[in-house]
Design an enzyme around this catalytic site. Structure first.
Site, PDB file in Angstrom:
ATOM      1  N   HIS A 186       0.844  -1.200   0.000  1.00 20.37           N
ATOM      2  CA  HIS A 186       0.000   0.000   0.000  1.00 20.37           C
ATOM      3  C   HIS A 186       0.877   1.245   0.000  1.00 20.37           C
ATOM      4  CE1 HIS A 186       0.699   0.644   4.268  1.00 20.37           C
ATOM      5  NE2 HIS A 186       0.057  -0.448   4.625  1.00 20.37           N
ATOM      6  N   HIS A 200       3.947   1.500   2.359  1.00 21.07           N
ATOM      7  CA  HIS A 200       5.141   0.757   1.940  1.00 21.07           C
ATOM      8  C   HIS A 200       5.832   1.490   0.786  1.00 21.07           C
ATOM      9  CE1 HIS A 200       2.246  -2.583   3.218  1.00 21.07           C
ATOM     10  NE2 HIS A 200       3.155  -2.546   4.169  1.00 21.07           N
ATOM     11  N   CYS A 221       2.301 -12.112  19.980  1.00 17.80           N
ATOM     12  CA  CYS A 221       1.393 -11.509  18.999  1.00 17.80           C
ATOM     13  C   CYS A 221       1.937 -11.800  17.602  1.00 17.80           C
ATOM     14  CB  CYS A 221       1.300 -10.000  19.211  1.00 17.80           C
ATOM     15  SG  CYS A 221       0.402  -9.178  17.874  1.00 17.80           S
ATOM     16  N   CYS A 281       2.590  -8.631  15.404  1.00 13.92           N
ATOM     17  CA  CYS A 281       3.898  -7.971  15.596  1.00 13.92           C
ATOM     18  C   CYS A 281       5.038  -8.946  15.374  1.00 13.92           C
ATOM     19  CB  CYS A 281       4.053  -7.448  17.018  1.00 13.92           C
ATOM     20  SG  CYS A 281       2.870  -6.212  17.508  1.00 13.92           S
ATOM     21  N   CYS A 289      -3.122  -7.177  22.309  1.00 12.13           N
ATOM     22  CA  CYS A 289      -1.956  -6.371  21.928  1.00 12.13           C
ATOM     23  C   CYS A 289      -2.451  -4.979  21.542  1.00 12.13           C
ATOM     24  CB  CYS A 289      -1.250  -7.033  20.746  1.00 12.13           C
ATOM     25  SG  CYS A 289      -0.131  -5.932  19.863  1.00 12.13           S
ATOM     26  N   HIS A 298      -2.403  -4.626  17.725  1.00 11.40           N
ATOM     27  CA  HIS A 298      -3.277  -5.519  16.952  1.00 11.40           C
ATOM     28  C   HIS A 298      -4.444  -5.994  17.805  1.00 11.40           C
ATOM     29  CE1 HIS A 298       0.668  -5.758  14.880  1.00 11.40           C
ATOM     30  NE2 HIS A 298      -0.082  -5.730  13.806  1.00 11.40           N
ATOM     31  N   LYS A 358      -6.339   5.556  10.007  1.00 10.29           N
ATOM     32  CA  LYS A 358      -5.264   4.574   9.975  1.00 10.29           C
ATOM     33  C   LYS A 358      -5.436   3.686   8.736  1.00 10.29           C
ATOM     34  CE  LYS A 358      -3.292   1.291  13.193  1.00 10.29           C
ATOM     35  NZ  LYS A 358      -3.597  -0.078  13.183  1.00 10.29           N
ATOM     36  N   LYS A 365      -6.692  -2.962   6.662  1.00 15.38           N
ATOM     37  CA  LYS A 365      -7.384  -3.880   5.782  1.00 15.38           C
ATOM     38  C   LYS A 365      -8.886  -3.833   6.030  1.00 15.38           C
ATOM     39  CE  LYS A 365      -5.792  -8.209   3.978  1.00 15.38           C
ATOM     40  NZ  LYS A 365      -5.229  -9.511   4.255  1.00 15.38           N
TER      41      LYS A 365
HETATM   42  N1  MSP Z   1       8.961  -7.637   7.936  1.00 12.99           N
HETATM   43  C1  MSP Z   1       9.076  -6.548   8.833  1.00 12.99           C
HETATM   44  C2  MSP Z   1      10.331  -5.748   8.543  1.00 12.99           C
HETATM   45  C3  MSP Z   1      11.614  -6.519   8.627  1.00 12.99           C
HETATM   46  S1  MSP Z   1      13.000  -5.542   8.200  1.00 12.99           S
HETATM   47  C4  MSP Z   1      14.307  -6.486   8.644  1.00 12.99           C
HETATM   48  C5  MSP Z   1       7.854  -5.647   8.719  1.00 12.99           C
HETATM   49  N2  MSP Z   1       7.187  -5.704   7.564  1.00 12.99           N
HETATM   50  S2  MSP Z   1       5.852  -4.898   7.211  1.00 12.99           S
HETATM   51  O1  MSP Z   1       5.362  -5.464   5.987  1.00 12.99           O
HETATM   52  O2  MSP Z   1       4.969  -4.859   8.322  1.00 12.99           O
HETATM   53  O3  MSP Z   1       6.315  -3.449   6.791  1.00 12.99           O
HETATM   54  C6  MSP Z   1       6.607  -2.511   7.762  1.00 12.99           C
HETATM   55  C7  MSP Z   1       7.044  -1.201   7.114  1.00 12.99           C
HETATM   56  O4  MSP Z   1       6.093  -0.728   6.151  1.00 12.99           O
HETATM   57  C8  MSP Z   1       7.105  -0.074   8.112  1.00 12.99           C
HETATM   58  O5  MSP Z   1       8.276  -0.057   8.868  1.00 12.99           O
HETATM   59  C9  MSP Z   1       7.005   1.110   7.221  1.00 12.99           C
HETATM   60  O6  MSP Z   1       8.265   1.323   6.655  1.00 12.99           O
HETATM   61  C10 MSP Z   1       5.996   0.672   6.166  1.00 12.99           C
HETATM   62  N3  MSP Z   1       4.632   1.055   6.527  1.00 12.99           N
HETATM   63  C11 MSP Z   1       3.588   0.233   6.833  1.00 12.99           C
HETATM   64  N4  MSP Z   1       2.468   0.975   7.057  1.00 12.99           N
HETATM   65  C12 MSP Z   1       2.757   2.278   6.918  1.00 12.99           C
HETATM   66  C13 MSP Z   1       2.025   3.483   7.034  1.00 12.99           C
HETATM   67  N5  MSP Z   1       0.746   3.520   7.336  1.00 12.99           N
HETATM   68  N6  MSP Z   1       2.702   4.634   6.811  1.00 12.99           N
HETATM   69  C14 MSP Z   1       4.033   4.646   6.489  1.00 12.99           C
HETATM   70  N7  MSP Z   1       4.733   3.540   6.400  1.00 12.99           N
HETATM   71  C15 MSP Z   1       4.139   2.345   6.604  1.00 12.99           C
HETATM   72  O7  MSP Z   1       7.579  -4.920   9.655  1.00 12.99           O
END
Ligand code: MSP
Length: 532
Positions: A20, A23, A129, A132, A146, A149, A312, A315
């Protein structure tokens, strides 16, 4: 000449869902940094990837009724890779943590930590969790859920685990945070991390019983146990540059210059990760500098989180915007510009289509597009379709020159050195002390009125237009890392070949006066189409 290296990473994302806008934000920031450093002739390595050894992925697969984990991970990894390709992300490698070379790297790392005496057996009893992918402490649980979550149940776990003696590195970590102010950025996060290490950083459970899990790398020498997903995931930053498979490449690239992460995963990156490296380095020369100290990432930058129209991203709300849906309408560069300009890097921010459209119309179409269009159209009309001569003339007829460029360039570079593209872009538009910005360039046309002046003083008009065209050229190269496609089109509209120009490197490109008088100017095209 020895080229400077630059190594930038993004987090590796879980593949339990499609990417999304949040990311995409992280990945686009890293891409802009990679492009910025490449343009400065540095040898850049930029890694992205997916975190596959997670129970989250298994749960997501089950939800969609699939049973073949390998096939599910293959399919979802492709979706992520394709998104970055569609967004023209210039990554050098896309790493998957199910790849054989990652297993080699993780095994090597585990064994080094073990040799340092930092892995011991114990029993873990607590609440886990899956959202997380971590055990929760009392302060992180409210009403049995949590805090991050609340819709998922916590798992009660009591099992044999291997533990990592993280607490042994507490003092060393605090020293690192205190002595290297740039290690954790921005400043506000640094205090948060410091307090966490001081008050809450305990030994970590780094394995789970294999019988309770479907995913995960087996513990070397104990197939009954699988490695904790965060322990394996962090090691991706080593694998991707050859740890365990290509010593030469690894020595050249590691340590990373910057890990870009979201604020949600800062503790793993700023506490657990350096502690892991400190431990493994004691028994792995590849991870040490000449003094035998651990090679740690040079900095970790945590950005804030996006909401969508104030909510926020989730999903269940169904508001997770797929970034590739926006690009056909606004263009990739406009999306990049918006994401990087709108939010103070490091702070939380809101994504709204209304704001995107406002910036598209005002900053891009009316300010940038208009300036270029007017400067080219007038030059073509009054100077035979060519770049006018740049003869020496009174200062009031030039919008910028070497000095102006130097001021603008320094300000932009200073902001990027602090990873603040938002401020760099603000400077490009609004100028330094209200000088040399796009806004002022447009005003300069109003003030000098070349469309009137041409009748009485063609020479002065030529000087005005030359300085505006040359300004657009330099501006394009300063903006290039953020808007890679539009800026090449600007260069093309100035009658230059973008590819030949790009190959020249930044010193040539940012030399005032490079645009040759007499260059043919093609018919100007609209850079930012009117929005429907
Ligand atoms: N797999 C772990 C990361 C391991 S790195 C060794 C993880 N993955 S995740 O798919 O949950 O992605 C997390 C990252 O996505 C966040 O740290 C951030 O960079 C990005 N974001 C997820 N949601 C976001 C927002 N709503 N806004 C901005 N960035 C976001 O955690």
């Amino acid at each position: 000449m020895n080229m400077k290296n630059y190594y930038v990473t993004t987090p590796i994302y879980y593949v339990n869902d499609v990417p999304h806008i949040g990311h995409a934000y992280t990945t686009i920031v890293a891409d802009a940094l990679a492009r910025y450093h490449s343009l400065r002739n540095e040898d850049v390595f930029f890694s992205v990837g997916v975190d596959e050894n997670s129970q989250k992925n298994v749960q997501a697969m089950t939800k969609v009724g699939e049973t073949d984990l390998g096939a599910y991970l293959d399919r979802m990894s492709k979706v992520w890779k394709k998104t970055w390709d569609d967004l023209s992300i210039t990554y050098d490698r896309f790493i998957r943590t199910t790849s054989p070379e990652h297993h080699v790297a993780v095994e090597r790392f585990w064994n080094a930590v073990k040799k340092s005496g930092d892995i011991y057996e114990g029993t873990y009893e607590g609440l886990y969790c899956v959202g997380c992918e971590s055990f929760k402490t009392e302060s992180e649980i409210v009403d049995g859920k949590c805090t991050l979550h609340p819709n998922a149940d916590l798992q009660e776990i009591k099992e044999k685990n291997y533990f990592f003696r993280a607490s042994a590195y507490r003092d060393e970590l605090l020293k690192l945070i205190d002595e290297q102010p740039n290690f954790v950025q921005p400043e506000s996060r640094r205090n948060e991390v410091r307090n966490y290490i001081k008050d809450h950083f305990e030994d970590f459970s780094i394995s789970r019983e294999a019988k309770n899990l479907e995913a995960g790398i087996p513990v070397p020498g104990d197939p009954e146990q699988r490695i904790y997903v965060w322990f394996d995931a962090l090691i991706n930053y080593l694998t991707v540059v050859g740890y365990g498979t290509d010593d030469e490449e690894f020595t050249k690239r590691w340590p990373a210059d910057i890990h870009i992460v979201g604020k949600d995963i800062i503790k793993f990156h700023c506490a657990l990760w350096p502690a892991m490296l400190m431990s493994a380095a004691k028994n792995d020369e590849l991870l040490q500098n000449e003094k035998g100290e651990a090679l740690l990432p040079k900095s970790i930058f945590a950005h804030g989180f996006f909401t969508i129209e104030g909510q926020k991203i989730s999903k269940s709300l169904g508001n997770a915007i797929d970034p590739t849906i926006l690009t056909p309408k606004y263009g990739l560069d406009a999306l990049r510009y918006f994401l990087l300009r709108e939010i103070a890097f490091g702070e939380d921010g809101d994504f709204s289509i209304e704001r995107l459209e406002e910036r598209y119309k005002h900053d891009l179409a009316n300010t940038l597009g208009n300036l270029l269009n007017r400067a080219i159209a007038m030059s073509r009309k009054y100077f035979n379709g060519k770049v006018p001569p740049s003869i020496s003339h009174e200062a009031k007829y030039t919008f910028s020159d070497e000095k102006g460029l130097e001021t603008l360039r320094k300000a932009v570079e200073q902001h990027v050195a602090e990873n603040r593209f938002d401020l760099a872009l603000d400077t490009l538009w609004n100028g330094v002390d209200k000088q040399f910005g796009l806004i002022q360039a447009n005003k300069f046309i109003e003030d000098t009125q070349p469309f009137r002046l041409i009748k009485e003083d063609p020479d002065a008009t030529g000087v005005i237009l030359y300085s505006l065209l040359e300004y657009c050229r330099v501006f394009a190269w300063l903006l290039h890392p953020v808007m890679p496609n539009i800026t090449l089109r600007i260069v093309g509209q100035l009658g230059q070949d973008p590819d030949t120009e790009e190959a020249k490197g930044v010193e040539d490109l940012l030399t005032w006066g490079s645009l040759k008088p007499g260059t043919e100017l093609p018919e100007p095209e609209i850079l930012f189409e009117r929005l429907p």
